[in-house]
Scaffold this motif. Structure first.
Motif, short mmCIF file in Angstrom:
data_model
loop_
_atom_site.label_atom_id
_atom_site.label_comp_id
_atom_site.label_asym_id
_atom_site.label_seq_id
_atom_site.Cartn_x
_atom_site.Cartn_y
_atom_site.Cartn_z
N ASN A 350 0.80 -1.25 -0.39
CA ASN A 350 -0.04 -0.02 -0.14
C ASN A 350 1.12 1.02 0.04
OD1 ASN A 350 -2.24 -1.44 0.60
ND2 ASN A 350 -2.01 -2.26 2.05
N TRP A 351 1.27 1.71 -1.53
CA TRP A 351 2.15 3.17 -1.18
C TRP A 351 1.19 4.50 -0.22
CZ3 TRP A 351 1.34 3.51 -7.10
CH2 TRP A 351 0.54 4.79 -7.31
N ILE A 352 2.02 5.34 0.02
CA ILE A 352 1.16 6.77 0.54
C ILE A 352 0.73 7.77 -0.30
CG2 ILE A 352 1.99 8.11 2.36
CD1 ILE A 352 2.61 5.07 3.55
N GLY A 394 -11.54 3.93 1.40
CA GLY A 394 -10.82 4.58 -0.08
C GLY A 394 -9.41 5.46 0.01
N PHE A 395 -9.00 5.82 -0.75
CA PHE A 395 -8.24 6.64 -1.07
C PHE A 395 -7.94 7.74 -0.74
CE2 PHE A 395 -7.67 3.17 -4.77
CZ PHE A 395 -6.24 2.73 -5.00
N GLY A 413 -11.47 9.78 -2.32
CA GLY A 413 -11.89 8.37 -3.99
C GLY A 413 -11.40 7.27 -4.12
N GLN A 414 -12.44 7.23 -4.83
CA GLN A 414 -12.10 5.60 -5.07
C GLN A 414 -11.61 5.12 -6.44
OE1 GLN A 414 -16.40 4.96 -7.58
NE2 GLN A 414 -17.15 4.49 -5.45
N GLU A 415 -10.23 5.65 -6.68
CA GLU A 415 -8.78 6.11 -7.23
C GLU A 415 -8.46 6.53 -6.46
OE1 GLU A 415 -11.76 5.34 -11.42
OE2 GLU A 415 -10.75 6.99 -10.97
N HIS A 416 -7.06 6.50 -6.90
CA HIS A 416 -5.93 7.81 -7.17
C HIS A 416 -6.01 8.63 -7.49
CE1 HIS A 416 -1.81 8.82 -7.04
NE2 HIS A 416 -1.50 7.82 -5.72
N GLY A 419 -4.36 8.59 -11.47
CA GLY A 419 -4.96 7.32 -12.58
C GLY A 419 -6.14 6.76 -11.99
N ARG A 420 -6.33 5.89 -12.75
CA ARG A 420 -7.14 5.02 -12.66
C ARG A 420 -6.31 3.28 -12.33
NH1 ARG A 420 -11.87 5.81 -15.77
NH2 ARG A 420 -12.79 4.40 -14.74
N TRP A 421 -5.39 2.74 -11.65
CA TRP A 421 -4.61 1.74 -11.71
C TRP A 421 -5.67 0.75 -10.97
CZ3 TRP A 421 -1.77 6.56 -9.71
CH2 TRP A 421 -1.15 6.81 -10.85
N GLU A 422 -5.92 1.31 -9.96
CA GLU A 422 -7.13 0.52 -9.33
C GLU A 422 -8.05 1.29 -8.52
OE1 GLU A 422 -6.88 -1.68 -4.86
OE2 GLU A 422 -4.85 -0.32 -5.24
N ARG A 423 -9.44 0.68 -8.04
CA ARG A 423 -11.02 1.57 -8.27
C ARG A 423 -11.47 0.59 -7.05
NH1 ARG A 423 -14.41 4.79 -10.18
NH2 ARG A 423 -16.33 4.56 -9.74
#
Length: 451
Positions: A350-352, A394-395, A413-416, A419-423
């Motif tokens: 899990n990135w920061i 969530g993100f 948010g549901q995404e980073h 980008g949209r690497w993960e939802r």
């Protein structure tokens, strides 16, 4: 008769010469008097200047006595006693001086207690897509949020009401629409609450009136997505960072471009600034954090050994960073290596995504996509200790702590944000305001314990 006429003529000439001498003497006398008057005025002005200097010194003394008397009255009201605690007054004066210099270290983290459950979390929803950024006003009354829906919303922090929305436009309307036409990635508010700055994927920096949210200026100097904005504290100097690897400096008093800072080798992903003309930036995959000294026209490079995603000042000498590898690092400007590194701070993989800190205190926070916001205690500016965990699904794309540490604001948010690497489908996009629980111990007591 001719002789008499000649004598009369000579006498006339003599009388004329005498008259000229008298006139010259009169002119000389008047010049002397003027010189005496000017000299007298100079002496008077010098005396007045000396009196003004004494008056200024006396004024400072009078104001100091008035301030001490005011503090004594406040201490009497607190203690409800006739005697005044001199140590408490000196402690407050010392803190005010250190705060003015940017060297105040306030112990706040110890007073925050857990657990912080769902009752302490208030949700505000208004955006159609994932939130990417937020900005909190200096008085903690309002918060601005930006989203991938290209819109900006102004909220009331106390009641959670939506006040104003700046709608986004279509990409084809870039340059004509009075607002963003692509994802809003960053927001910043000036200390006096006069200006709001916003930037996004449309490579544009917009300046708004923070009260009415009307557009004041459009800057289009970047050639990449604007990923970071920050105001220098107590000024209208604005710094913008972008994916074009550069930092630009703007003067909003004149609504003009000032200069460009070059150095990063990759997209800039984070930026922060305090009182002085010093800015820190995270260079993404160039694996470096840079401290820009604007007046000296120089920069310091801190090798990070990883992709830097976010940075934040803790004090004038320390800052923290969050990396894609999931580590949170505490840095000192006098050292090239981090003072403390917390690996897998939010769990493995899990990135920061966000870090923040309460200015000149021992409280910091980090967010990721593991469903939690973690509060950290900065110990002696050398170590990070895990303190309280807050459940937020969530993100966590942005974080801010109120000036009195009464609450924390998070953009979820549901995404980073980049980008949209993960939802995360189970998450709801929105702004979360988390009330922080404090024990009865005061910051002054914590300071005394640390000493």
């Amino acid at each position: 008769q001719g002789g008499k006429a000649a004598q009369g003529g000579k006498a006339g000439e003599g009388s004329k010469r005498g008259a000229k001498r008298l006139v010259r003497d009169e002119h000389l006398d008047s010049d002397d008097s003027d010189l005496e008057q000017t000299n007298g005025r100079r002496h008077e002005s010098e005396d007045e200047e000396s009196e003004e200097e004494e008056t200024a010194a006396e004024k400072r003394l009078r104001l100091a006595k008035h301030l001490i008397a005011q503090l004594e009255d406040e201490e009497r009201e607190k203690g409800e006693a006739a005697s005044v605690d001199v140590d408490a007054i000196s402690h407050r004066l010392r803190n005010d001086l250190l705060d003015a210099k940017g060297q105040l270290k306030v112990a706040v983290a110890q007073s925050i207690v857990g657990p912080i459950d769902e009752e302490c979390v208030r949700s505000m929803r208004g955006h159609k897509l994932p939130l990417t950024c937020l900005a909190l006003t200096a008085d903690d009354r309002f918060v601005f949020t930006g989203s991938k829906d290209c819109a900006i919303i102004k909220w009331n922090c106390h009641d959670g009401k939506k006040l104003i929305e700046i709608e986004g436009g279509l990409k084809s309307a870039k340059g004509t629409h009075p607002g963003h036409t692509d994802h809003v990635l960053c927001l910043a508010v000036s200390s006096d609450g006069e200006f709001l700055a916003s930037g996004g994927r449309d490579e544009t920096v917009f300046i708004w009136n923070a009260n009415t949210c009307t557009m004041l200026k459009r800057f289009s100097g970047h050639r990449g997505a604007v990923s970071g904005l920050v105001f220098r504290r107590n000024s209208h100097q604005l710094f913008s960072a972008a994916h074009d690897k550069i930092v630009k400096v703007w003067n909003l008093d004149q609504m003009a471009y000032v200069e460009t800072l070059f150095g990063h080798q990759d997209q800039i992903t984070g930026i922060d600034c305090l009182d002085r003309e010093r800015v820190i930036t995270g260079g993404g995959r160039d694996s470096s954090v840079r401290l820009w000294k604007i007046p000296e026209e120089s920069q310091l490079i801190f090798p990070a050994n990883g992709c830097i995603d976010c940075v934040a000042f803790v004090s004038t000498t320390n800052f923290i960073s969050g990396s894609e590898d999931g580590s949170v690092k505490l840095w000192d400007f006098l050292k090239k290596k981090p003072c403390c590194t917390i690996k897998a701070a939010h769990g493995a993989g899990n990135w920061i995504t966000a870090v923040t800190a309460l200015r000149n205190s021992d409280l910091a926070a980090s967010g990721s996509n593991d469903g939690f916001v973690r509060l950290w205690r900065v110990v002696d500016c050398r170590k990070l200790e895990a303190h309280v965990t807050i459940a937020l699904n969530g993100f966590v794309n942005a974080l801010r702590i109120s000036s009195d540490a009464a609450f924390l604001v998070a953009a979820i948010g549901q995404e980073h944000r980049l980008g949209r690497w993960e939802r995360l489908k189970n998450c709801k996009n929105g702004t979360r305001i988390v009330s922080l629980r404090h024990s009865k111990q005061t910051a002054a007591d914590a300071d005394q314990e640390d000493e």
